[in-house]
Structure formats: structure tokens, C-alpha cells
Design an enzyme around this catalytic site. Structure first.
Site, short mmCIF file in Angstrom:
data_model
loop_
_atom_site.label_atom_id
_atom_site.label_comp_id
_atom_site.label_asym_id
_atom_site.label_seq_id
_atom_site.Cartn_x
_atom_site.Cartn_y
_atom_site.Cartn_z
N LYS A 114 0.86 -1.18 0.00
CA LYS A 114 0.00 0.00 0.00
C LYS A 114 0.89 1.23 0.00
O LYS A 114 1.67 1.45 0.93
CB LYS A 114 -0.93 0.00 1.21
CG LYS A 114 -1.92 1.16 1.19
CD LYS A 114 -3.07 0.97 2.16
CE LYS A 114 -2.65 1.09 3.60
NZ LYS A 114 -3.83 1.12 4.50
N ASP A 208 -12.09 1.80 13.41
CA ASP A 208 -12.68 1.91 12.07
C ASP A 208 -13.22 0.56 11.61
O ASP A 208 -12.94 0.10 10.50
CB ASP A 208 -11.65 2.45 11.07
CG ASP A 208 -12.31 2.97 9.78
OD1 ASP A 208 -13.50 3.35 9.83
OD2 ASP A 208 -11.63 2.99 8.74
#
Length: 356
Positions: A114, A208
Site C-alpha cells: 500500500k 474503524d
């Protein structure tokens, strides 16, 4: 094993070297830094499929990293990683399938890299989120928590490396119309609760929980993704002070309140919102403006479960209502308590399991 410069942390094993992961010695322990810019969401892109078959080998000391080249659609390499395929991209990150260069081009690309997009690297909060993900991923290890195997968050290019997992996120499965039976949902919830137990034991909360951050393998193994929003339970301050991050549809009331402290029970609420969606086919509160969602989470009444999901047992419905309680004290108080209840419900509902 992963070759890194490391020291031994108090919990045993290796902690990330401050130079490698861009932390000062003060932040290798409890990280108290905050994002410097307020935002309502961050595009943290993670793989739909990832499976680890080998381990990366770090470049020898003193060997210069190859030049970094980025275009809209592809990148040849980042440091000692060959980027084989651009899997997806968003406003803040790009996700690549990657291979450790020293393993050779004939080896499978068994990693997900990422990469923070170059054009937003000047925004300090985006770099801070990646640093937080690297820190938590190296500090907390659990079978149901994504592993951060390597990365660089001290200078551009900023990136983290994860194993490549086979399967898909719950969001992609929901978007495809996949219907989950009750025992399956309870199994998913229990695996997430076990990951939260590991985070809680280390003093963290995920902050989250949502379907796009839960990966599920073809065999049903669940991995909780995206640690960039993780917070130390000891961190204080209102949502305004610490910046409201994450996804409003799944946020606990206290997360958007200026008076209540968040802790692992806030993750339980977010888990409850996700379970409600898996069991009923819709979130408890319809999407609207941020103000409308915030008001609904703080004050809105939970829709009638007997109407939306008449197939749920009283015990399952009761747990779901408790997870979605407005006051943290009315929710399960610890991951261990939640796990015990989920295991009991898995056993009680096992006969409802759909046959493949």
C-alpha cells in the site's frame, strides 16, 4: 523470518526499529501523535485478496534504494520491492501486488504493498496514518489481525507491506448480494472480537470497524484490516481535538461526542452496526448528511429487529441491541465477555447453518 533492524519490546519479540519505520524513540512505545488536519474520512485502500507464501528479505545495509518512479497506472519498483500489478487506487493510496526483488521474478507475487500517493504526501496527517498503521501492525500480532511485514514511513515513498490474502472483503460480498446465515455472522463477529481482544490487551482500539475493513477467505477465516485509524485507549480529547476519522455510518456515539472517552467498547458499537447490516441487509441508520448520521447514532432509535429479521432468536437480537446501546456501560464490557457470548450463540444456532 522478516529481516529488519529491531529491538526487543516488553511483550516479547521484535519491535520496529525507529529508523526503519520513521518513528522517533519516543513513538516506538505508546504513540501519542495526532493527525494534524481534520477530515471526515480517509481513503485507506486494502486488498480484496492476500495470501502469504514467503517472507521478504530486507536489502543489505549500505545498498541504496532504487529510484522511485510513479505514474497514474503503474510503478516499476519501490525500494527492494518489485510491483507486479496495480490492484486498485483511491484518492490517497494505491494498492499493488508485489514481490521481494531478491526472491526472483519466477516466484509468486505474494505481498500487497500500500503506497501513499505522491501528490498528497505533503499532508502530514496522511503520513501519520501510515506511520500509525506500521506501528500497530508490528506491535500487535494475531491470526485475525492484518500483519505489517515491512514498510517505510520515514521518507518518501511511504508504504507498508502486507501478506496477500485470498478472498474478499465483506463489503464486496455485500455488494455482490451475498446473504450470510446467522451462525456465519456470529462466527465472523467472534473472529473480529478475538482480534479486538489482542488490540485491547496492547492498549489499542481499532476505531474503524466496517465491512470494507474485514477480509474473509474462501474457508471463512476473517482478517481485520486497516490499522491506520487505531488509537491508544489512553489518548484523550474530544473528536474535535483529535480529528474525526473513520466512517460515520459505523461510528459509536461517543466517538463524535465532546464529553465521552472512547475505548474498546466503541469498537463493539461499530461491530454491532456491521452485524446489523449483515443480518438485516441494511444499516441501522440510513445514510444522510454527516450531521444527520451523528444525530442518529447519538439519539436515534434502533429499527424493529422483529420486523427486519424475524428469523433472529431472542438471544441474538438481545446481543445486537446491547452492542448498539448508546451508552458504553450498557454494551459488553470486555472482549472476553463478548467472545464468550458469541461462542455460546454459535453453538446454539449451529443447526441453522446453511449447507454449501
Amino acid at each position: 523470518m522478516l529481516v529488519t533492524d529491531a529491538h526487543t519490546c516488553k511483550g516479547g519479540g521484535a519491535a520496529p526499529d525507529s529508523r526503519r519505520f520513521g518513528c522517533t524513540p519516543a513513538t516506538v512505545g505508546p504513540c501519542r501523535s495526532k493527525p494534524r488536519q481534520k477530515t471526515n474520512s480517509v481513503d485507506t485502500l486494502l486488498p480484496h485478496c492476500i495470501r502469504m507464501t514467503q517472507t521478504p528479505i530486507a536489502s543489505p545495509r549500505g545498498v541504496a534504494a532504487p529510484p522511485f518512479r510513479e505514474s497514474l497506472t503503474s510503478v516499476d519498483s519501490v525500494d527492494h520491492w518489485d510491483l507486479v500489478e496495480l490492484v486498485a487506487e483511491g484518492s490517497y493510496t494505491r494498492l499493488y501486488r508485489a514481490r521481494a526483488r531478491r526472491t526472483g521474478p519466477d516466484r509468486p507475487a505474494a505481498y500487497a504493498l500500500k503506497l501513499l500517493r505522491r501528490e498528497i504526501q505533503e499532508k502530514p496527517w496522511t503520513v501519520e496514518l501510515m506511520r500509525r498503521e506500521a506501528l500497530v501492525g508490528r506491535q500487535v500480532a494475531h491470526p485475525h489481525l492484518v500483519s505489517i511485514l515491512a514498510g517505510n514511513v520515514s521518507r518518501a515513498p511511504y508504504y507498508v507491506v502486507m501478506p496477500w490474502l485470498e478472498g474478499a472483503t465483506l463489503k464486496s460480498q455485500l455488494d455482490q448480494g451475498v446473504v450470510f446465515d446467522v451462525p456465519e455472522v456470529l462466527w465472523i463477529a467472534r473472529q473480529i472480537a478475538e482480534a479486538l481482544q489482542a488490540l485491547d490487551a496492547a492498549g489499542w482500539m481499532h476505531a474503524d470497524i466496517k465491512p470494507s475493513n474485514v477480509h474473509r477467505s474462501p474457508e471463512g477465516h476473517v482478517t481485520l484490516l486497516d490499522l491506520g485509524f487505531a488509537r491508544r485507549v489512553s489518548e484523550t480529547g474530544s473528536a474535535i481535538d483529535r480529528a474525526v476519522l473513520g466512517t460515520f455510518e459505523y461510528m459509536a456515539p461517543e466517538t463524535i461526542s465532546s464529553s465521552l472517552r472512547t475505548d474498546i467498547r466503541s469498537d463493539f458499537y461499530s461491530l454491532g452496526v456491521m452485524l446489523f447490516e449483515l443480518l438485516t441487509g441494511r444499516p441501522p441508520f440510513p445514510a444522510g448528511t454527516l450531521a444527520e448520521l451523528a444525530t442518529a447514532h447519538r439519539e436515534g432509535s434502533l429499527p424493529d429487529l422483529t420486523r427486519l429479521a424475524p428469523h433472529l432468536s431472542d438471544e441474538v437480537a438481545s446481543l445486537l441491541r446491547q452492542l448498539l446501546a448508546k451508552q458504553p456501560m450498557r454494551r459488553p464490557q470486555t472482549p472476553a465477555e463478548l467472545i464468550d457470548r458469541l461462542v455460546a450463540l454459535e453453538i446454539a444456532t449451529f443447526s441453522q447453518r446453511a449447507l454449501a
